[in-house]
Write a protein that holds these residues in place. Structure first.
Motif, mmCIF file in Angstrom:
data_model
loop_
_atom_site.group_PDB
_atom_site.id
_atom_site.type_symbol
_atom_site.label_atom_id
_atom_site.label_comp_id
_atom_site.label_asym_id
_atom_site.label_seq_id
_atom_site.Cartn_x
_atom_site.Cartn_y
_atom_site.Cartn_z
ATOM 1 N N TYR A 1 42.046 29.555 41.299
ATOM 2 C CA TYR A 1 42.235 30.898 41.858
ATOM 3 C C TYR A 1 41.395 31.910 41.089
ATOM 4 O O TYR A 1 40.738 32.774 41.692
ATOM 5 C CB TYR A 1 43.705 31.313 41.815
ATOM 6 C CG TYR A 1 43.897 32.786 42.106
ATOM 7 C CD1 TYR A 1 43.926 33.244 43.418
ATOM 8 C CD2 TYR A 1 44.000 33.717 41.068
ATOM 9 C CE1 TYR A 1 44.065 34.603 43.708
ATOM 10 C CE2 TYR A 1 44.144 35.075 41.343
ATOM 11 C CZ TYR A 1 44.172 35.512 42.663
ATOM 12 O OH TYR A 1 44.295 36.853 42.919
ATOM 13 N N TYR B 1 52.165 36.825 50.065
ATOM 14 C CA TYR B 1 53.069 36.776 48.926
ATOM 15 C C TYR B 1 52.855 37.974 47.999
ATOM 16 O O TYR B 1 51.748 38.490 47.871
ATOM 17 C CB TYR B 1 52.907 35.459 48.167
ATOM 18 C CG TYR B 1 53.348 34.284 48.992
ATOM 19 C CD1 TYR B 1 54.700 34.053 49.247
ATOM 20 C CD2 TYR B 1 52.419 33.413 49.552
ATOM 21 C CE1 TYR B 1 55.119 32.988 50.023
ATOM 22 C CE2 TYR B 1 52.827 32.342 50.337
ATOM 23 C CZ TYR B 1 54.176 32.136 50.569
ATOM 24 O OH TYR B 1 54.579 31.083 51.358
ATOM 25 N N GLU C 1 50.010 38.139 45.481
ATOM 26 C CA GLU C 1 48.713 38.225 46.152
ATOM 27 C C GLU C 1 48.489 39.636 46.699
ATOM 28 O O GLU C 1 47.371 40.168 46.633
ATOM 29 C CB GLU C 1 48.648 37.203 47.285
ATOM 30 C CG GLU C 1 48.692 35.760 46.796
ATOM 31 C CD GLU C 1 48.909 34.775 47.922
ATOM 32 O OE1 GLU C 1 48.988 35.211 49.088
ATOM 33 O OE2 GLU C 1 48.999 33.565 47.649
ATOM 34 N N ARG D 1 44.694 31.975 47.779
ATOM 35 C CA ARG D 1 46.106 31.711 47.509
ATOM 36 C C ARG D 1 46.356 31.691 46.007
ATOM 37 O O ARG D 1 45.691 30.981 45.261
ATOM 38 C CB ARG D 1 46.517 30.380 48.138
ATOM 39 C CG ARG D 1 47.980 30.066 47.984
ATOM 40 C CD ARG D 1 48.434 28.985 48.921
ATOM 41 N NE ARG D 1 49.866 28.708 48.771
ATOM 42 C CZ ARG D 1 50.579 27.989 49.607
ATOM 43 N NH1 ARG D 1 50.006 27.467 50.673
ATOM 44 N NH2 ARG D 1 51.864 27.785 49.404
#
Length: 315
Positions: free
Chosen positions: A83, A132, A135, A66
């Motif tokens: 991330y 998203y 991403e 994420r």
């Protein structure tokens, strides 16, 4: 109506109820973890898994880390660093796998890296789960860098990057159409319109019904999700293709199923009404490779049992 319906994901515990509503073929996908494993295509009938297996190990699944911090995350910088660490590890692991599989003089086999060989010789695809837009972009760039054929799974924001998807020939498996928008300022019917937006952009896509525990039991309603897409821009034939021809193409089985053509498997259903309409769809018969299958299930038995109970009481 006569067609075969292909689901992206399903579960053996609810297989009879799924099958009774026209879903005859499914890709069984692993769940959990960063790289949960490989998926295979199965027929929803057979004595054992060997009988049901239609095409084994078609791809490896990757749950993209994420990138967008949830609203409750206060330390955004910390989340961003986390991330970046996950991405760096992912990149290093796939780079190692690519180097390993390209070396033809390997004396000792590394089973973990051997499992990725199909990604680099193009016999398998990488199914990347991402929703998203940032991403999705990161995932596409990653697949390009590793020279891997990718399929986008989820793709809530796929409508924002249709040019990028088309440029890289990336198909999309939409999670569901019966859903709410992911942002408060988006159209309330965005999920309903997403198939039409991808159709207009010339993207190869199909529809599934969720993933894992939030969707396996609901695959029997797959045709009705396609029906919603038909009410929001798609023609009836285009909507039907999202659960027949298109998934067959994405899963690499379109030479034998997905459409009714001479020389293909006789895997099909016969519906009394419109298969995309929950008000009139009644699946009367189903065939897998020409063999008629039993459409009965526990829920039908209970329905008949209790309908009979109240008939007796009325007498």
């Amino acid at each position: 109506q006569v067609r075969s319906i292909i689901a992206y994901n399903t579960d053996s515990q609810v297989m009879p109820t799924v099958r009774s509503n026209g879903v005859l073929i499914a890709e069984v996908a692993p769940q959990g973890g960063r790289v949960p494993g490989t998926s295979s295509v199965v027929e929803l009938d057979g004595w054992n898994w060997e009988d049901s297996a239609y095409k084994m190990d078609i791809g490896i699944h990757l749950n993209w880390p994420r990138l967008l911090a949830p609203w409750w995350e206060k330390d955004k910088d910390k989340f961003k660093k986390a991330y970046q660490k996950k991405y760096t590890e992912l990149e290093a692991n796939f780079a190692e796998a690519k180097a390993y599989t390209s070396n033809t003089n390997t004396k000792e086999k590394n089973l973990k890296l051997e499992a990725t060989r199909g990604l680099f010789d193009k016999s398998q695809k990488l199914f990347i789960h991402a929703n998203y837009v940032k991403e999705i972009i990161e995932a596409i760039n990653f697949a390009k860098k590793m020279e891997i054929d990718m399929v986008l799974v989820g793709g809530t924001d796929a409508w924002m990057v249709t040019d990028l998807l088309k440029e890289n020939n990336i198909p999309v498996i939409i999670n569901r159409t019966h859903d709410l928008p992911s942002r408060s300022d988006e159209d309330i019917d965005l999920a309903f319109k997403l198939p039409y937006l991808l159709e207009q952009a010339g993207i190869l896509y199909c529809i599934t019904v969720g993933n894992g525990w939030d969707g396996f039991w609901d695959q029997r309603n797959l045709a009705f999700h396609a029906g919603t897409a038909a009410a929001y821009g798609l023609t009836a034939e285009q909507a039907l293709a999202t659960i027949t021809m298109n998934p067959a193409k994405i899963l690499g089985i379109d030479q034998s199923v997905g459409t009714l053509e001479k020389g293909k498997d006789a895997t099909l259903i016969i519906s009394k009404g419109d298969v995309l309409d929950m008000r009139s769809s009644i699946i009367e018969q189903a065939f897998i490779r020409g063999k008629q299958i039993d459409l009965n299930n526990k829920q039908v038995d209970l329905y008949k049992k209790f309908m009979g109970k109240y008939d007796l009481e009325m007498r």
